[in-house]
Design an enzyme around this catalytic site. Structure first.
Site, mmCIF file in Angstrom:
data_model
loop_
_atom_site.group_PDB
_atom_site.id
_atom_site.type_symbol
_atom_site.label_atom_id
_atom_site.label_comp_id
_atom_site.label_asym_id
_atom_site.label_seq_id
_atom_site.Cartn_x
_atom_site.Cartn_y
_atom_site.Cartn_z
ATOM 1 N N ASP A 97 93.229 86.474 22.064
ATOM 2 C CA ASP A 97 91.775 86.544 21.981
ATOM 3 C C ASP A 97 91.371 87.901 21.407
ATOM 4 O O ASP A 97 91.336 88.902 22.121
ATOM 5 C CB ASP A 97 91.175 86.343 23.388
ATOM 6 C CG ASP A 97 89.650 86.455 23.378
ATOM 7 O OD1 ASP A 97 89.058 86.427 22.283
ATOM 8 O OD2 ASP A 97 89.068 86.536 24.483
ATOM 9 N N ARG A 142 85.409 79.247 27.418
ATOM 10 C CA ARG A 142 84.607 78.133 27.951
ATOM 11 C C ARG A 142 84.447 77.003 26.929
ATOM 12 O O ARG A 142 84.312 75.849 27.290
ATOM 13 C CB ARG A 142 83.253 78.680 28.440
ATOM 14 C CG ARG A 142 82.398 79.270 27.376
ATOM 15 C CD ARG A 142 81.313 80.189 27.931
ATOM 16 N NE ARG A 142 81.835 81.496 28.336
ATOM 17 C CZ ARG A 142 81.109 82.470 28.860
ATOM 18 N NH1 ARG A 142 79.830 82.285 29.097
ATOM 19 N NH2 ARG A 142 81.662 83.618 29.200
ATOM 20 N N ASP A 168 95.719 85.879 27.574
ATOM 21 C CA ASP A 168 94.555 85.009 27.730
ATOM 22 C C ASP A 168 94.935 83.532 27.875
ATOM 23 O O ASP A 168 94.086 82.651 27.794
ATOM 24 C CB ASP A 168 93.593 85.230 26.551
ATOM 25 C CG ASP A 168 92.137 85.045 26.956
ATOM 26 O OD1 ASP A 168 91.855 85.048 28.168
ATOM 27 O OD2 ASP A 168 91.298 84.869 26.059
ATOM 28 N N LYS A 200 93.177 77.556 30.663
ATOM 29 C CA LYS A 200 92.761 78.204 29.406
ATOM 30 C C LYS A 200 94.011 78.666 28.657
ATOM 31 O O LYS A 200 94.858 79.354 29.219
ATOM 32 C CB LYS A 200 91.845 79.397 29.704
ATOM 33 C CG LYS A 200 91.471 80.205 28.449
ATOM 34 C CD LYS A 200 90.435 81.294 28.741
ATOM 35 C CE LYS A 200 90.229 82.211 27.545
ATOM 36 N NZ LYS A 200 89.281 83.312 27.797
ATOM 37 N N ASP A 234 83.201 85.997 21.498
ATOM 38 C CA ASP A 234 84.195 86.395 22.490
ATOM 39 C C ASP A 234 84.100 85.544 23.766
ATOM 40 O O ASP A 234 84.986 85.581 24.606
ATOM 41 C CB ASP A 234 84.015 87.893 22.818
ATOM 42 C CG ASP A 234 85.256 88.491 23.449
ATOM 43 O OD1 ASP A 234 86.303 87.806 23.454
ATOM 44 O OD2 ASP A 234 85.180 89.631 23.944
ATOM 45 N N LYS A 240 86.633 92.654 19.944
ATOM 46 C CA LYS A 240 86.905 93.516 21.104
ATOM 47 C C LYS A 240 87.336 94.898 20.622
ATOM 48 O O LYS A 240 87.948 95.013 19.563
ATOM 49 C CB LYS A 240 88.065 92.933 21.925
ATOM 50 C CG LYS A 240 87.727 91.689 22.710
ATOM 51 C CD LYS A 240 88.945 91.239 23.502
ATOM 52 C CE LYS A 240 88.662 89.939 24.241
ATOM 53 N NZ LYS A 240 87.643 90.062 25.296
ATOM 54 N N GLU A 300 84.783 82.544 24.171
ATOM 55 C CA GLU A 300 85.412 81.394 23.514
ATOM 56 C C GLU A 300 86.121 80.471 24.502
ATOM 57 O O GLU A 300 86.233 79.275 24.254
ATOM 58 C CB GLU A 300 86.424 81.888 22.456
ATOM 59 C CG GLU A 300 87.824 82.263 22.972
ATOM 60 C CD GLU A 300 87.838 83.387 24.003
ATOM 61 O OE1 GLU A 300 86.898 84.206 24.003
ATOM 62 O OE2 GLU A 300 88.776 83.455 24.812
HETATM 63 N N1 BES Z 1 89.487 86.621 27.619
HETATM 64 C C1 BES Z 1 88.271 87.260 27.914
HETATM 65 C C2 BES Z 1 88.107 87.650 29.382
HETATM 66 C C3 BES Z 1 89.055 88.678 29.940
HETATM 67 C C4 BES Z 1 88.636 89.971 30.082
HETATM 68 C C5 BES Z 1 90.302 88.316 30.389
HETATM 69 C C6 BES Z 1 89.475 90.909 30.644
HETATM 70 C C7 BES Z 1 91.143 89.253 30.939
HETATM 71 C C8 BES Z 1 90.725 90.545 31.081
HETATM 72 C C9 BES Z 1 87.103 86.344 27.559
HETATM 73 O O1 BES Z 1 87.323 85.453 26.530
HETATM 74 C C10 BES Z 1 85.966 87.232 27.162
HETATM 75 O O2 BES Z 1 86.118 87.931 26.214
HETATM 76 N N2 BES Z 1 84.892 87.183 27.902
HETATM 77 C C11 BES Z 1 83.748 87.992 27.636
HETATM 78 C C12 BES Z 1 82.514 87.160 27.898
HETATM 79 C C13 BES Z 1 81.253 87.804 27.437
HETATM 80 C C14 BES Z 1 81.217 87.857 25.921
HETATM 81 C C15 BES Z 1 80.090 87.021 27.945
HETATM 82 C C16 BES Z 1 83.793 89.206 28.566
HETATM 83 O O3 BES Z 1 84.170 89.058 29.707
HETATM 84 O O4 BES Z 1 83.453 90.289 28.109
HETATM 85 ZN ZN ZN Z 2 89.325 84.896 26.212
HETATM 86 ZN ZN ZN Z 3 86.912 86.311 24.609
#
Ligand code: BES
Ligand code: ZN
Ligand code: ZN
Length: 497
Positions: free
Chosen positions: A263, A344, A281, A258, A340, A270, A342
């Site tokens: 992000d 995947r 990220d 990734k 968020d 966020k 994104e």
């Molecule tokens: N990049 C984040 C995940 C992340 C969170 C990485 C904390 C490192 C530390 C990812 O893109 C994300 O925001 N995921 C969301 C998914 C949700 C919207 C289903 C998350 O984990 O909140």
């Molecule tokens: Zn992310």
């Molecule tokens: Zn995200």
């Protein structure tokens, strides 16, 4: 800081790291140390617990000489990971004491062979010494300049040197990955990540090809492009190739990382606190770049291709929005419920690309994909989703060698139903529950029938503080495990011939 295998005279160093097991009457301990250690032990000042450090100062003719007694715990419980952590602590003490030339006395162990002992000592000290201080004007240079490993048995010298040569490459690859993760997003955006990958490719010996927006459009990577749309920085598709086994061109390991250089969450924005570390990220990208570096530099007899679909997830009039229905390179449609989620979306196109265009036979993807993996496993363990038990066993074996912990999560069909949409083929989130599993299985829908491992490194790619041989910031998680997985693969193929 450089490392050598060499027996030194005591006049040539100012610090000696002296390993001691817990409660052991060690046969290889010299008399001068023994009498002091016995007294320290009987007065409970030093017991030899793993990672315990106690120093003794002696005055020689012209200088002070330090002996750092280093506890390694119980002899029968020794592990490589224990060695890494203990030696990282010894190095920190040596730096505190401003020592510059260190001798490290080798110890015997039936549990950890000489090669693994050398590697773990080196990793503990060199990775533990790492600090991202590029942007600090007043840099505090480490006092320790050279480290000499001494008292290695004659019959072990060649093995020790071989192990040292290998671990130097592997550790420098981890540091490359850490540097990439720590670099802020105003400096490291997709184009810059591509440029640095090219530079690393040149230095370590793998091929790098970078595709810009036009080519990505031509390839039909719609899902990747949707995420990239909101940013003024254009996306890059970074392809890395290393063909170390030309005779087996049909057998290629595919790595996908990734590569979100930032992000923000997009319109599902966020909170500030959660956004600060989102420069990290691209930890999955850093892991596959570092793995390619070590695999190619060590000239492993195997074929590996790695792909990073790199972009930024931003907000603008052009950005994708919750409610949108988008397409993908595989032709499947996706309902966007949260911008968020994104990662995947970029990964499914990268996975489809690597299978269709690079003809890989197996796929491993690494991604800082979900906050949920931190809730489930904390920051010490990578969560894994897979469709192939044997492939997972290979990963477990590699993880034992690297010390990077992995844990498989279940992937029952019930979870797959959670990402089905009523108005498109899939939706990009599966709801509040089982977030790491549904995110992984979403990617799994695009791996066709290939053996596949998904590593969610959101918890392990970043450390909030200095801890053992990790320093605050990027950890380089995944590099060493991927290297050992590739290495074990070629050793197994060789043995089967
Ligand atoms: N990049 C984040 C995940 C992340 C969170 C990485 C904390 C490192 C530390 C990812 O893109 C994300 O925001 N995921 C969301 C998914 C949700 C919207 C289903 C998350 O984990 O909140
Ligand atoms: Zn992310
Ligand atoms: Zn995200």
């Amino acid at each position: 800081m450089d490392f050598f295998i060499k027996d030194l005279n005591s006049a040539d160093y100012d610090g000696l790291i002296y390993p001691l097991f817990y409660g052991e009457d060690q046969e290889d301990i010299c008399n001068c140390v023994k009498s002091k250690v016995d007294k320290l032990r009987s007065s409970d000042k030093f017991k030899g617990e793993s990672g315990e450090v106690f120093y003794i100062i002696e005055e020689t003719q012209d200088k002070l000489q330090y002996t750092l007694l280093l506890g390694l715990g119980k002899k029968e419980e020794l592990t490589s990971e224990g060695i890494r952590i203990a030696y990282s602590k010894a190095l920190k003490k040596a730096k505190e004491l401003k020592l510059s030339m260190l001798a490290v006395k080798m110890f015997n162990s039936e549990k950890v062979c000489i090669k693994r002992r050398i590697k773990a000592i080196y990793e503990g000290m060199v990775l533990g010494d790492y600090k991202f201080n590029k942007y600090v004007s007043d840099k505090k240079e480490s006092s320790v300049k050279n480290i000499f490993i001494k008292a290695i048995k004659d019959e072990d010298i060649n093995k020790a040197q071989e192990a040292l040569d290998e671990i130097k490459v592997l550790t420098s690859s981890v540091i490359q990955a850490r540097n990439l993760v720590n670099e802020p997003a105003n400096i490291l955006y997709p184009k810059e990540l591509a440029k640095r990958t090219e530079k690393i490719g040149e230095e370590y010996g793998f091929e790098v090809e970078v595709y810009g927006k036009d080519k990505i459009e031509e390839l039909g990577m719609h899902s990747f492009l949707e995420v990239a749309k909101g940013s003024s920085r254009s996306p890059k598709l970074i392809v890395m190739r290393y063909m170390g086994d030309e005779k087996n061109k049909g057998d290629i390991l595919g790595l996908v990382g990734k590569g979100l250089t930032y992000d923000s969450g997009g319109y599902s924005i966020k909170p500030t606190d959660g956004m600060v570390m989102m420069k990290s990220d691209m930890g999955g990208a850093a892991a596959v770049i570092g793995a390619m570096a070590s695999i190619s530099k060590m000239k492993l007899k195997t074929n590996v291709v790695a792909v990073v679909a790199s972009c930024e997830n931003m907000i603008s009039g052009k950005a994708y929005k919750p409610g949108d229905i988008i397409s993908s390179m595989a032709g499947k449609t996706i309902e966007i419920l949260n911008t968020d989620a994104e990662g995947r979306l970029t990964l499914i196109d990268a996975v489809h690309y690597i299978i269709e265009k690079e003809n890989v036979s197996k796929v491993i993807d690494l991604a800082t994909l979900t906050g949920a993996v931190l809730v489930a496993l904390g920051d010490t363990t990578t969560g894994v989703v897979t469709n192939n038990k044997d492939f997972y066993k290979e990963l477990e074996r590699a993880s034992e060698l690297s010390g990077e912990k992995v844990w498989e999560l279940p992937s029952f069909d019930e979870y797959k139903k959670l990402i089905k949409s009523d108005i498109a083929d899939y939706k990009n989130i599966g709801g509040r529950n089982a977030g790491t599993i549904t995110a992984g299985l979403f990617i799994g829908e695009f791996v066709q029938n290939k053996p596949w491992l998904h590593l969610d490194i959101a918890g392990t790619a970043w450390s909030e503080k200095d801890k053992g041989y990790l320093s605050k910031g990027g950890t380089g998680a995944g590099v060493r495990t991927l290297y050992y997985l590739a290495k074990e693969r070629c050793e197994r193929i060789d043995n089967n011939k």
